[in-house]
Design an enzyme around this catalytic site. Sequence first.
Site, mmCIF file in Angstrom:
data_model
loop_
_atom_site.group_PDB
_atom_site.id
_atom_site.type_symbol
_atom_site.label_atom_id
_atom_site.label_comp_id
_atom_site.label_asym_id
_atom_site.label_seq_id
_atom_site.Cartn_x
_atom_site.Cartn_y
_atom_site.Cartn_z
ATOM 1 N N LEU A 40 90.583 49.838 40.930
ATOM 2 C CA LEU A 40 89.140 50.091 41.034
ATOM 3 C C LEU A 40 88.964 51.599 41.021
ATOM 4 O O LEU A 40 89.743 52.317 41.660
ATOM 5 C CB LEU A 40 88.579 49.541 42.353
ATOM 6 C CG LEU A 40 88.293 48.064 42.459
ATOM 7 C CD1 LEU A 40 87.836 47.726 43.879
ATOM 8 C CD2 LEU A 40 87.245 47.629 41.455
ATOM 9 N N ASP A 41 87.940 52.088 40.325
ATOM 10 C CA ASP A 41 87.729 53.529 40.334
ATOM 11 C C ASP A 41 87.238 53.970 41.717
ATOM 12 O O ASP A 41 86.869 53.151 42.551
ATOM 13 C CB ASP A 41 86.802 53.972 39.200
ATOM 14 C CG ASP A 41 85.460 53.258 39.192
ATOM 15 O OD1 ASP A 41 84.996 52.852 40.264
ATOM 16 O OD2 ASP A 41 84.880 53.117 38.112
ATOM 17 N N ALA A 42 87.249 55.261 41.965
ATOM 18 C CA ALA A 42 86.928 55.790 43.294
ATOM 19 C C ALA A 42 85.530 55.408 43.749
ATOM 20 O O ALA A 42 85.302 55.167 44.945
ATOM 21 C CB ALA A 42 87.093 57.308 43.313
#
Length: 187
Positions: A40-42
């Site tokens: 998952l991206d930040a």
Amino acid sequence: MPLILFNKPFDVMCQFSAHERRKTLADFLDITGIYPAGRLDADSEGLVLLTDDGKLQHRISHPDSKQTKTYIVQVEGIPDDNALARLNGPLDLGDFVTKPGDARRIEEPEWLWERQPPVRHRNTIPTSWIAMTLSEGKNRQVRRMTAAVGLPTLRLVRIAIGPFSLATHPLWPGEWREVSTSELDRR
């Protein structure tokens, strides 16, 4: 071979190596030799699966494995039937065409935790929620899909991967637990 369910908080990098500005998985998980099965991206939150087994990691994250991923998405605007039909795909994003999925309007979930920091609020622009289930997970795909139909993503939370769900395995942001891999075999 452990399988770890982790609820990744907002603004955390989905990696164990140090980052100059952000927290990483190492700030929450003190288990050696495990790696995320998908990322998952930040600026996304929610369920991440981690394992020390490369074959299991591939089985969970590879699109051919049919492990669907379900997201709840707060968007800017109100989706109409046309936008939902386009989100259900296939949707041309320029560099690839998405596989068909399942997108529907939902009410804001009562059980959902507050994000820190909170999503920006504008009095003149309404927001709404969509549940999306996809059989693939390309980089920033959900955000790109909602933007393509004129509904920019404000908040993105992955709530399920295959049979594992935050509904059946509740975790607060930053919490984790080990589960049996036998649930994957029941699919």
